[in-house]
Enzyme design. Structure first.
Site, mmCIF file in Angstrom:
data_model
loop_
_atom_site.group_PDB
_atom_site.id
_atom_site.type_symbol
_atom_site.label_atom_id
_atom_site.label_comp_id
_atom_site.label_asym_id
_atom_site.label_seq_id
_atom_site.Cartn_x
_atom_site.Cartn_y
_atom_site.Cartn_z
ATOM 1 N N ARG A 30 43.421 34.591 43.444
ATOM 2 C CA ARG A 30 43.738 34.370 42.168
ATOM 3 C C ARG A 30 44.984 33.569 42.485
ATOM 4 O O ARG A 30 45.331 32.497 41.799
ATOM 5 C CB ARG A 30 44.057 35.243 41.333
ATOM 6 C CG ARG A 30 44.346 35.121 39.924
ATOM 7 C CD ARG A 30 44.375 36.473 39.051
ATOM 8 N NE ARG A 30 44.766 36.159 37.670
ATOM 9 C CZ ARG A 30 45.541 36.810 36.958
ATOM 10 N NH1 ARG A 30 45.957 37.896 37.222
ATOM 11 N NH2 ARG A 30 45.864 36.421 35.828
ATOM 12 N N HIS B 169 45.687 29.787 40.916
ATOM 13 C CA HIS B 169 46.678 29.686 39.771
ATOM 14 C C HIS B 169 47.817 28.581 40.365
ATOM 15 O O HIS B 169 48.247 27.887 39.635
ATOM 16 C CB HIS B 169 47.357 30.958 39.349
ATOM 17 C CG HIS B 169 46.638 31.489 38.409
ATOM 18 N ND1 HIS B 169 47.099 32.396 37.396
ATOM 19 C CD2 HIS B 169 45.204 31.979 38.452
ATOM 20 C CE1 HIS B 169 46.008 32.864 36.861
ATOM 21 N NE2 HIS B 169 45.159 32.664 37.382
ATOM 22 N N ASN C 297 50.245 34.250 33.996
ATOM 23 C CA ASN C 297 50.664 34.894 35.415
ATOM 24 C C ASN C 297 51.350 36.191 35.651
ATOM 25 O O ASN C 297 51.608 36.444 36.741
ATOM 26 C CB ASN C 297 51.486 33.783 35.994
ATOM 27 C CG ASN C 297 50.614 32.383 36.348
ATOM 28 O OD1 ASN C 297 49.363 32.336 36.874
ATOM 29 N ND2 ASN C 297 51.412 31.284 36.505
ATOM 30 N N HIS D 244 35.048 36.070 41.544
ATOM 31 C CA HIS D 244 34.990 37.093 40.559
ATOM 32 C C HIS D 244 34.336 37.983 41.211
ATOM 33 O O HIS D 244 33.977 39.273 40.408
ATOM 34 C CB HIS D 244 34.729 36.864 39.210
ATOM 35 C CG HIS D 244 35.778 36.016 38.400
ATOM 36 N ND1 HIS D 244 35.597 35.325 37.079
ATOM 37 C CD2 HIS D 244 37.131 35.704 38.684
ATOM 38 C CE1 HIS D 244 36.635 34.816 36.783
ATOM 39 N NE2 HIS D 244 37.499 34.956 37.767
#
Length: 331
Positions: free
Chosen positions: A65, A69, A94, A191
């Protein structure tokens, strides 16, 4: 149309869409070879990750992740690591990010033997790769040679897709970053590890699209389970595994795709992949283990190429949370 035919079409789309050839500046596999004497900086990062993941297997989800990001905001320039009152870290999307301490530890280990040479942006990519490999995923080669950026602004995080984004809008968001819909489906395959907070999907449980009813596409058993985890008027934002197969929820594999085909996707964007002809064909292809083991690493490599800084465009930070010259930093 039978599933074998759909899978065949999916594989055709994947091979047409995944090897389009994208320019990525001066990145190369083994960029640091010979730049740190006899030291193997990738092995040093890998050693740090191996130690950390023994204590906390969930760091693979955190680092996946974190890389996503970072790369989706101004490109893969380690801007997500910068501290500041209005830096990317402070943006609502975030606030649940983890793994900053792991990147700091890897950076410190590298700096101890090879100061001022290896960028924080490269360490994110290497550390993520190593965490995938340590979580039973396929180890893949990563290009290195990125430089670190100077700018980190919370408002720039609007580029990061939200969990309830539509498939079409998600495809557009990825396209802006030079990533095709095939890359998108495989990156969402991350995921297969990690968790989601109730606040990111609670509308699907009680008031989907303001209907006052749950999302009709959700598996009834999953709906009952998630309602137990996420009561309607809860004051605590609980979490649920994104991969609802408890045997594989910390393993990087293709279980995620089987789950969404069974209507057991937790996030709206995950579940809607099976209702769009463009993406369902890729999902079906991804149920083949060999396909996933090739295409997921390829998508991660493509993610790592997004808007990179090379040459004199950025810097090599001494410490990942701060630029070397504070007057050059916009936060």
């Amino acid at each position: 149309m039978s599933k074998p035919v759909l899978v065949g079409l999916a594989l055709g789309l994947i091979f047409m869409s995944s090897f389009t050839g994208q320019c990525y500046g001066q990145l190369e596999v083994g960029f640091y070879k010979g730049k740190c004497g006899g030291k193997d900086v990738e092995a040093i990062v890998g050693s740090v990750i191996a130690t950390k993941i023994k204590d906390d297997p969930t760091i693979v989800a955190a680092l996946l992740r974190l890389q996503f990001h970072d790369c989706f905001v101004r490109g893969c320039d380690a801007s997500i690591l910068l501290d500041g009152s209005n830096s990317e870290k402070t943006a609502p999307i975030n606030l649940h990010l983890r793994g900053f301490d792991i990147i700091d530890a890897a950076k410190a280990a590298v700096e101890a033997v090879c100061p001022g040479v290896v960028s924080c942006a490269d360490i994110i990519v290497m550390a993520t790769r190593d965490s995938v490999a340590k979580s039973k995923g396929v180890r893949y080669d990563v290009q290195t040679g990125r430089r670190d950026g100077f700018i980190s602004l919370a408002q720039n995080t609007v580029d990061i897709p939200t969990p309830n984004i539509s498939v079409s809008d998600s495809i557009k968001a990825f396209d802006k970053k030079g990533l095709g819909f095939v890359d998108m489906v495989y990156l969402l395959g991350a995921h297969t590890v990690g968790v989601a907070h109730c606040s990111t999907f609670i509308d699907r449980l009680y008031n989907f699209k303001n209907t006052g009813k749950p999302d009709p596409s959700m598996n009834d058993e999953l709906l009952t389970k998630l309602r137990s985890t996420c009561p309607q008027n809860a004051t605590v934002d609980n979490i649920a595994n994104l991969d609802q197969n408890p045997r594989t929820s910390i393993i990087v594999d293709n279980s995620y795709y089987y789950q969404i085909l069974k209507h057991r996707g937790v996030l709206q964007i995950d579940q809607e992949l099976v209702y769009d002809l463009r993406t369902v064909l890729v999902v079906l292809g991804a149920t083949l283990e060999l396909d996933f083991n090739i295409r997921f690493p390829h998508a991660m490599v493509n993610l790592g190429k997004v808007q990179v800084l090379t040459g004199t465009e950025g810097e090599i930070r001494k410490s990942c949370p701060a630029v070397n010259n504070p007057t050059a930093m916009a936060i």
